[in-house]
Each structure stands twice: as structure tokens, then as C-alpha cells.
Design a protein around this motif. Sequence first.
Motif, PDB file in Angstrom:
ATOM      1  N   UNK A  93       0.827  -1.209   0.000  1.00 14.86           N
ATOM      2  CA  UNK A  93       0.000   0.000   0.000  1.00 14.86           C
ATOM      3  C   UNK A  93       0.862   1.261   0.000  1.00 14.86           C
ATOM      4  N   UNK A  94       2.009   1.234   0.681  1.00 14.86           N
ATOM      5  CA  UNK A  94       2.922   2.381   0.653  1.00 14.86           C
ATOM      6  C   UNK A  94       3.462   2.605  -0.758  1.00 14.86           C
ATOM      7  N   UNK A  95       3.832   1.536  -1.437  1.00 12.67           N
ATOM      8  CA  UNK A  95       4.313   1.659  -2.807  1.00 12.67           C
ATOM      9  C   UNK A  95       3.207   2.157  -3.734  1.00 12.67           C
ATOM     10  N   UNK A  96       1.975   1.763  -3.450  1.00 14.60           N
ATOM     11  CA  UNK A  96       0.852   2.226  -4.270  1.00 14.60           C
ATOM     12  C   UNK A  96       0.677   3.732  -4.153  1.00 14.60           C
ATOM     13  N   UNK A  97       0.801   4.256  -2.936  1.00 14.68           N
ATOM     14  CA  UNK A  97       0.706   5.710  -2.743  1.00 14.68           C
ATOM     15  C   UNK A  97       1.829   6.411  -3.496  1.00 14.68           C
ATOM     16  N   UNK A  98       3.027   5.844  -3.443  1.00 14.93           N
ATOM     17  CA  UNK A  98       4.163   6.442  -4.148  1.00 14.93           C
ATOM     18  C   UNK A  98       3.907   6.482  -5.651  1.00 14.93           C
ATOM     19  N   UNK A  99       3.396   5.398  -6.223  1.00 17.51           N
ATOM     20  CA  UNK A  99       3.153   5.359  -7.664  1.00 17.51           C
ATOM     21  C   UNK A  99       2.084   6.355  -8.068  1.00 17.51           C
ATOM     22  N   UNK A 100       1.000   6.434  -7.304  1.00 17.77           N
ATOM     23  CA  UNK A 100      -0.078   7.366  -7.633  1.00 17.77           C
ATOM     24  C   UNK A 100       0.403   8.813  -7.544  1.00 17.77           C
ATOM     25  N   UNK A 101       1.169   9.133  -6.501  1.00 13.07           N
ATOM     26  CA  UNK A 101       1.696  10.489  -6.355  1.00 13.07           C
ATOM     27  C   UNK A 101       2.653  10.828  -7.496  1.00 13.07           C
ATOM     28  N   UNK A 102       3.481   9.874  -7.891  1.00 11.27           N
ATOM     29  CA  UNK A 102       4.387  10.107  -9.008  1.00 11.27           C
ATOM     30  C   UNK A 102       3.653  10.358 -10.310  1.00 11.27           C
ATOM     31  N   UNK A 133      -6.600  10.131 -12.332  1.00 11.30           N
ATOM     32  CA  UNK A 133      -5.408   9.319 -12.050  1.00 11.30           C
ATOM     33  C   UNK A 133      -5.482   8.736 -10.644  1.00 11.30           C
ATOM     34  N   UNK A 134      -5.859   9.569  -9.678  1.00 12.50           N
ATOM     35  CA  UNK A 134      -5.954   9.100  -8.300  1.00 12.50           C
ATOM     36  C   UNK A 134      -7.019   8.017  -8.144  1.00 12.50           C
ATOM     37  N   UNK A 135      -8.162   8.220  -8.790  1.00 14.25           N
ATOM     38  CA  UNK A 135      -9.245   7.244  -8.673  1.00 14.25           C
ATOM     39  C   UNK A 135      -8.876   5.919  -9.331  1.00 14.25           C
ATOM     40  N   UNK A 136      -8.275   6.005 -10.516  1.00 13.39           N
ATOM     41  CA  UNK A 136      -7.889   4.784 -11.208  1.00 13.39           C
ATOM     42  C   UNK A 136      -6.812   4.023 -10.442  1.00 13.39           C
ATOM     43  N   UNK A 137      -5.850   4.757  -9.899  1.00 11.89           N
ATOM     44  CA  UNK A 137      -4.779   4.103  -9.142  1.00 11.89           C
ATOM     45  C   UNK A 137      -5.303   3.423  -7.888  1.00 11.89           C
ATOM     46  N   UNK A 138      -6.304   4.046  -7.236  1.00 14.07           N
ATOM     47  CA  UNK A 138      -6.847   3.457  -6.010  1.00 14.07           C
ATOM     48  C   UNK A 138      -7.469   2.095  -6.259  1.00 14.07           C
ATOM     49  N   UNK A 139      -7.973   1.872  -7.469  1.00  6.61           N
ATOM     50  CA  UNK A 139      -8.561   0.576  -7.813  1.00  6.61           C
ATOM     51  C   UNK A 139      -7.478  -0.399  -8.266  1.00  6.61           C
ATOM     52  N   UNK A 140      -6.621   0.055  -9.176  1.00  3.52           N
ATOM     53  CA  UNK A 140      -5.607  -0.830  -9.741  1.00  3.52           C
ATOM     54  C   UNK A 140      -4.612  -1.311  -8.690  1.00  3.52           C
ATOM     55  N   UNK A 141      -4.203  -0.420  -7.799  1.00  2.00           N
ATOM     56  CA  UNK A 141      -3.163  -0.765  -6.842  1.00  2.00           C
ATOM     57  C   UNK A 141      -3.655  -1.656  -5.709  1.00  2.00           C
ATOM     58  N   UNK A 284       8.821   1.900 -14.967  1.00  2.00           N
ATOM     59  CA  UNK A 284       9.266   2.756 -13.862  1.00  2.00           C
ATOM     60  C   UNK A 284       8.958   4.219 -14.173  1.00  2.00           C
ATOM     61  N   UNK A 285       8.759   4.993 -13.118  1.00  2.00           N
ATOM     62  CA  UNK A 285       8.449   6.411 -13.268  1.00  2.00           C
ATOM     63  C   UNK A 285       9.696   7.247 -12.999  1.00  2.00           C
ATOM     64  N   UNK A 286       9.834   8.303 -13.765  1.00  2.00           N
ATOM     65  CA  UNK A 286      10.907   9.276 -13.553  1.00  2.00           C
ATOM     66  C   UNK A 286      10.253  10.650 -13.505  1.00  2.00           C
ATOM     67  N   UNK A 287       9.971  11.127 -12.290  1.00  2.00           N
ATOM     68  CA  UNK A 287       9.237  12.384 -12.153  1.00  2.00           C
ATOM     69  C   UNK A 287      10.070  13.591 -12.552  1.00  2.00           C
ATOM     70  N   UNK A 288      11.392  13.411 -12.666  1.00  2.00           N
ATOM     71  CA  UNK A 288      12.271  14.527 -13.041  1.00  2.00           C
ATOM     72  C   UNK A 288      12.664  14.490 -14.510  1.00  2.00           C
TER      73      UNK A 288
END
Length: 314
Positions: A93-102, A133-141, A284-288
Amino acid sequence: MCSIRSDNAGGIAEMAELEERVRETTDALDALGNTTAATGKGFAIGSAVLTSLSLLTAFKEKAQVDVVDITDPVVLASMLFGAMLPFLFAALTMLSVQKAAGAIIIEVRRQFATIEGLREGTADADSDKCVAISTQSSVEEMILPGVYAVMAPFCIGILIGPKALTGMLGGAIASGMMLAIMMSNAGGAWDNSKKYIEIEGACGGKGTDTHKACVVGDTVGDPFKDTSGPALNILIKLMSMISLVIAPIMAGWGDWEKWYYGLIPIFISIIATIWVWHAYWRETQDIAAPIDTKTDKGDEEAPLKEDEVAAVTE
């Protein structure tokens, strides 16, 4: 509710450019809300543990388990496996929050690069995209943690037997309770430490290394107290409920009596893990990373600078 409303009110006050005293008031209320929320979550965790213990007692009766010997290697190994599950669930769940925020950060940077006038404040941002994005991630993750929570009683109970499942539930309830209490209190403490520096000017106030460290702690503390901690209550209750439902199937079974049927839920869990990894976790995500897209008028927008990236991520 007080903490959530105060936090949202503070964000609205900051976006509306209201007086500084308004933000200070909402921050103080938010800090109070974090403390009361941590207290309330303690009662919620206690309620979940008592419910799970009641379901565990009912499971023992339905599965015809008379005595569970903790020195039995099968029971002890199952307890250790059950004690590991809350940590696995919390990590996912912690990783899911990280992915959604990214993903939201990348979308915000894209809008800054493509919507003309957004940086100057003359154009409106597409906030609906971030909500989507937030709503979709909450279901997928939640697919993978949900699969593990549902399949764990099947894997242990059918593969080994009801005694092992009893040990697994006991280990999950014990470690889940301790971990949930720690996460609820630690997350609120990290959040309040940042507010203490910002409101009271302690340790040098904003901009110091201490403040930066507390911002990092608050970034971890928010999913601690608002996501992973409360989710553990659901985990232990869900596993106890599923165990009670399947108890009549394994009533009177000995250890490893029907082990070949236990391979089915294990196989399902492996397939689900591989599918989720390929569908949602492989990239993988690269926010920068530089945003090199074109605006609506066809002019190529320059990538955001490092200071602009830092402003967006904060």
C-alpha cells in the motif's frame, strides 16, 4: 474528520491567497486533528482485533480444532508467515501511494509544459485529469494486496490444514495490531513535527535542514497514518472472515492431508502477481524526466527547470 477538513481548508486558503493567519489557524486545527485521529484509530484497531479474535474462536469450532500447540513446527511456521503478512500488505500500500503520487506529479508537469498561460496564472489547470489518475490508481493498486489477503487463508488452510491456519491468523492478528498502532501514531507525530516547526518556528523554522527532514518524514507519515495503518484493520478482519467461511471444508483435516488442492490458490496468487507486475508495475516512473511536448499552438515548450521541478514536487 477534523484533521481532513482542516488540511483541505488550509490548502484552499493557500490557493486563494488568503491572509497568513488563516493558514496558521487551519494548521493548528490540523495538528489537533492528527492527535485526535490517532486516538480514534487506536479504538478502531482494538475493535478490529476483538472482532478478529471472535472470528478466530468461531473458526476453531467450525474447523474442529481442539488444541493448537505453539511448539508444533507447522503451527510455529504458520504463525511466522502470518506475522509477515501485515508488513507485506503495508509495504504494497505504501508503494501504491508512491506510484499514484508520481503519476500525478508527471501529469502536473505535463500541464505546465503544454497549457499556455498556466505558469502565469492566466489559464486553468485540468484538475479532472489528476482526480482520474488518483481514482484509477486506487482501484488498480489494490488488486495485488486484495489477492494476497483473500488467498492467504486458502493457501495455508488447504495446503497444510486448519491448525496451521489457526497459527497464521494468530500471527497476523498480533503483528497487525502492533504495526497498525505504530503507523497511526508515527504518521501523526511526523505530520505534527513539521507543523510545529512551521507554526512555532522551532529549530530555526522553515528552510532549515531540520524542516527539510520533517517534510520527508511527513511524506512518509501521511500514507502511514491514512493508508497502510487503517488498511491493516481490514486485512486481519478479512482473513479471519474468509477462514471462517472455508472452515467447514477443512473440518477434521490433518496436516498435509489435502495438500494437492492447496496448490490451486498458490498458482492463482502467482498468476495474479505476474499479471499485476506486467500490467502496472513493469514501467518505472521518472518524475524529473524532461517534458518535451508541444502546446496547442504547435510551439515546442522548453522542459521545466530544476527549481520548477522542485516547486511542483513540493
